[in-house]
Structure formats: C-alpha cells, structure tokens
Write a protein that holds these residues in place. Structure first.
Motif, PDB file in Angstrom:
ATOM      1  N   ALA A 114       0.567  17.941   8.730  1.00 30.54           N
ATOM      2  CA  ALA A 114       0.792  16.150   8.421  1.00 30.54           C
ATOM      3  C   ALA A 114      -0.515  15.565   8.225  1.00 30.54           C
ATOM      4  O   ALA A 114      -0.969  14.570   7.165  1.00 30.54           O
ATOM      5  CB  ALA A 114       1.947  16.039   9.516  1.00 30.54           C
ATOM      6  N   LYS A 115      -1.411  15.551  10.030  1.00 32.28           N
ATOM      7  CA  LYS A 115      -2.644  14.821   9.672  1.00 32.28           C
ATOM      8  C   LYS A 115      -3.728  15.426   8.530  1.00 32.28           C
ATOM      9  O   LYS A 115      -4.793  14.456   7.783  1.00 32.28           O
ATOM     10  CB  LYS A 115      -3.164  15.202  10.733  1.00 32.28           C
ATOM     11  N   TRP A 116      -3.305  16.644   7.986  1.00 33.92           N
ATOM     12  CA  TRP A 116      -4.540  17.542   6.754  1.00 33.92           C
ATOM     13  C   TRP A 116      -3.666  16.285   5.323  1.00 33.92           C
ATOM     14  O   TRP A 116      -5.105  15.688   5.197  1.00 33.92           O
ATOM     15  CB  TRP A 116      -4.177  18.746   6.806  1.00 33.92           C
ATOM     16  N   ALA A 117      -2.790  15.871   5.357  1.00 31.12           N
ATOM     17  CA  ALA A 117      -2.527  15.523   4.319  1.00 31.12           C
ATOM     18  C   ALA A 117      -2.509  14.187   4.200  1.00 31.12           C
ATOM     19  O   ALA A 117      -2.997  13.645   3.219  1.00 31.12           O
ATOM     20  CB  ALA A 117      -0.719  15.466   3.971  1.00 31.12           C
ATOM     21  N   CYS A 118      -2.225  13.910   5.426  1.00 33.76           N
ATOM     22  CA  CYS A 118      -2.735  12.563   5.345  1.00 33.76           C
ATOM     23  C   CYS A 118      -4.499  11.824   5.304  1.00 33.76           C
ATOM     24  O   CYS A 118      -4.521  10.537   4.562  1.00 33.76           O
ATOM     25  CB  CYS A 118      -2.395  11.586   7.063  1.00 33.76           C
ATOM     26  N   GLU A 157      -5.304   1.844   5.360  1.00 32.53           N
ATOM     27  CA  GLU A 157      -3.793   1.247   5.578  1.00 32.53           C
ATOM     28  C   GLU A 157      -2.935   1.227   7.230  1.00 32.53           C
ATOM     29  O   GLU A 157      -2.165   0.574   7.319  1.00 32.53           O
ATOM     30  CB  GLU A 157      -3.904   0.163   4.100  1.00 32.53           C
ATOM     31  N   CYS A 158      -2.620   2.266   6.216  1.00 31.75           N
ATOM     32  CA  CYS A 158      -1.338   3.384   7.077  1.00 31.75           C
ATOM     33  C   CYS A 158      -1.365   2.589   8.581  1.00 31.75           C
ATOM     34  O   CYS A 158      -0.328   2.325   9.476  1.00 31.75           O
ATOM     35  CB  CYS A 158      -1.604   4.539   6.461  1.00 31.75           C
ATOM     36  N   LEU A 159      -2.828   3.841   9.090  1.00 32.81           N
ATOM     37  CA  LEU A 159      -3.290   3.549  10.643  1.00 32.81           C
ATOM     38  C   LEU A 159      -2.855   1.835  10.757  1.00 32.81           C
ATOM     39  O   LEU A 159      -2.300   1.535  11.896  1.00 32.81           O
ATOM     40  CB  LEU A 159      -4.504   3.776  10.976  1.00 32.81           C
ATOM     41  N   GLN A 160      -2.973   0.618  10.149  1.00 31.17           N
ATOM     42  CA  GLN A 160      -3.612  -0.028  10.667  1.00 31.17           C
ATOM     43  C   GLN A 160      -2.619  -1.259  10.703  1.00 31.17           C
ATOM     44  O   GLN A 160      -1.762  -1.913  11.813  1.00 31.17           O
ATOM     45  CB  GLN A 160      -3.969  -1.328   9.515  1.00 31.17           C
ATOM     46  N   TRP A 161      -1.436  -0.421   9.432  1.00 29.08           N
ATOM     47  CA  TRP A 161       0.017  -0.719  10.030  1.00 29.08           C
ATOM     48  C   TRP A 161       1.062  -0.170  11.072  1.00 29.08           C
ATOM     49  O   TRP A 161       1.855  -0.911  12.276  1.00 29.08           O
ATOM     50  CB  TRP A 161       0.782  -0.128   8.732  1.00 29.08           C
ATOM     51  N   ALA A 162       0.500   1.007  11.043  1.00 32.58           N
ATOM     52  CA  ALA A 162       1.377   1.721  12.292  1.00 32.58           C
ATOM     53  C   ALA A 162       0.832   1.159  13.793  1.00 32.58           C
ATOM     54  O   ALA A 162       1.509   0.673  14.491  1.00 32.58           O
ATOM     55  CB  ALA A 162       1.068   3.291  12.500  1.00 32.58           C
ATOM     56  N   LEU A 163      -0.735   0.754  13.657  1.00 27.31           N
ATOM     57  CA  LEU A 163      -0.872   0.410  15.158  1.00 27.31           C
ATOM     58  C   LEU A 163      -0.542  -1.651  15.498  1.00 27.31           C
ATOM     59  O   LEU A 163      -0.066  -1.973  16.487  1.00 27.31           O
ATOM     60  CB  LEU A 163      -2.344   0.309  14.836  1.00 27.31           C
ATOM     61  N   GLU A 164      -0.366  -2.085  14.123  1.00 28.47           N
ATOM     62  CA  GLU A 164       0.278  -3.459  14.390  1.00 28.47           C
ATOM     63  C   GLU A 164       1.415  -3.860  14.995  1.00 28.47           C
ATOM     64  O   GLU A 164       1.850  -4.963  15.401  1.00 28.47           O
ATOM     65  CB  GLU A 164      -0.246  -4.284  13.228  1.00 28.47           C
ATOM     66  N   ASN A 165       2.170  -1.996  14.372  1.00 32.60           N
ATOM     67  CA  ASN A 165       3.987  -2.361  14.428  1.00 32.60           C
ATOM     68  C   ASN A 165       4.374  -1.517  15.877  1.00 32.60           C
ATOM     69  O   ASN A 165       5.071  -1.600  15.951  1.00 32.60           O
ATOM     70  CB  ASN A 165       4.618  -1.869  13.255  1.00 32.60           C
ATOM     71  N   ASP A 166       2.780  -0.584  16.656  1.00 27.85           N
ATOM     72  CA  ASP A 166       3.395  -0.302  17.417  1.00 27.85           C
ATOM     73  C   ASP A 166       3.977   0.690  16.520  1.00 27.85           C
ATOM     74  O   ASP A 166       4.970   1.258  17.666  1.00 27.85           O
ATOM     75  CB  ASP A 166       4.218  -0.746  18.288  1.00 27.85           C
ATOM     76  N   TRP A 202       0.294  -1.314   0.105  1.00 29.12           N
ATOM     77  CA  TRP A 202      -0.005  -0.068   0.010  1.00 29.12           C
ATOM     78  C   TRP A 202       0.880   1.012   0.021  1.00 29.12           C
ATOM     79  O   TRP A 202       0.544   2.365  -0.569  1.00 29.12           O
ATOM     80  CB  TRP A 202      -0.733   0.036   1.324  1.00 29.12           C
ATOM     81  N   ALA A 203       1.991   0.951   0.129  1.00 28.51           N
ATOM     82  CA  ALA A 203       3.268   2.041   0.310  1.00 28.51           C
ATOM     83  C   ALA A 203       3.270   3.458  -0.844  1.00 28.51           C
ATOM     84  O   ALA A 203       3.539   4.605  -0.691  1.00 28.51           O
ATOM     85  CB  ALA A 203       3.908   2.256   1.363  1.00 28.51           C
ATOM     86  N   VAL A 204       3.075   2.328  -1.586  1.00 23.53           N
ATOM     87  CA  VAL A 204       3.687   3.422  -2.833  1.00 23.53           C
ATOM     88  C   VAL A 204       2.335   3.969  -3.088  1.00 23.53           C
ATOM     89  O   VAL A 204       3.046   4.697  -4.512  1.00 23.53           O
ATOM     90  CB  VAL A 204       3.809   2.093  -4.027  1.00 23.53           C
ATOM     91  N   ASN A 205       1.299   4.240  -3.008  1.00 19.89           N
ATOM     92  CA  ASN A 205       0.358   4.999  -3.040  1.00 19.89           C
ATOM     93  C   ASN A 205       0.048   6.065  -1.673  1.00 19.89           C
ATOM     94  O   ASN A 205      -0.919   6.720  -2.172  1.00 19.89           O
ATOM     95  CB  ASN A 205      -0.698   4.010  -3.287  1.00 19.89           C
TER      96      ASN A 205
END
Length: 84
Positions: free
Chosen positions: A39-43, A51-60, A12-15
């Motif tokens: 930064a949050k506005w850009a996100c 997907e990004c948020l899920q990854w950050a949560l799963e990877n602490d 997902w990171a390429v997008n």
C-alpha cells in the motif's frame, strides 16, 4: 475511515491512487507488513500523496495507510513535530 466514507471528500481525493482501488488494501492489519508495504508503494506514486498525509495528520487518522505512512509512522511524525 476511507476517502469514500468521508461524505464530502477533500478536493485532492479525486486524484488519489486509492480512489481507484478497494479501500481494504489500504487498511491492512497492523501486523501485516507485506500488505502495508504494498500500500505504501502504491501511495508513493500518488500525485496527491503530500495532501493526503497532511490531511491524515490534521485529522488524527488512526488507521490505514495515508500519504505512504502507517499509523505508527504518523504518530512518530506528530511526536517529532511536537518536539520542535
């Protein structure tokens, strides 16, 4: 850690919007609310925000803005999820 530093980034990171920006923008000082808000506005306009948020949560992920959330917000999400 930035997406670029992952070695083998998730598909997902390429997008991701942040792939087009300097990673420093998404790693503001904890007290720099203005940059964190930008930064949050850009996100929020990112097509892979969930997907990004899920990854950050799963990877602490302890630093930076991921999925339009700060580290403090992600800790709150994890704490709330743990209470259920």
């Amino acid at each position: 850690m930035s997406i670029q530093a992952l070695g083998s980034p998730p598909k997902w990171a390429v997008n991701a919007v942040c792939a087009e920006s300097t990673s420093e923008f998404f790693y503001p000082d904890e007290q720099d609310y203005i940059t964190a808000s930008a930064a949050k506005w850009a996100c929020r306009r990112c097509p892979v925000r969930d997907e990004c948020l899920q990854w950050a949560l799963e990877n602490d992920e302890q630093f930076g803005v991921w999925g339009a959330t700060t580290p403090k917000e992600r800790r709150r999400i994890k704490r709330t999820a743990g209470e259920r």
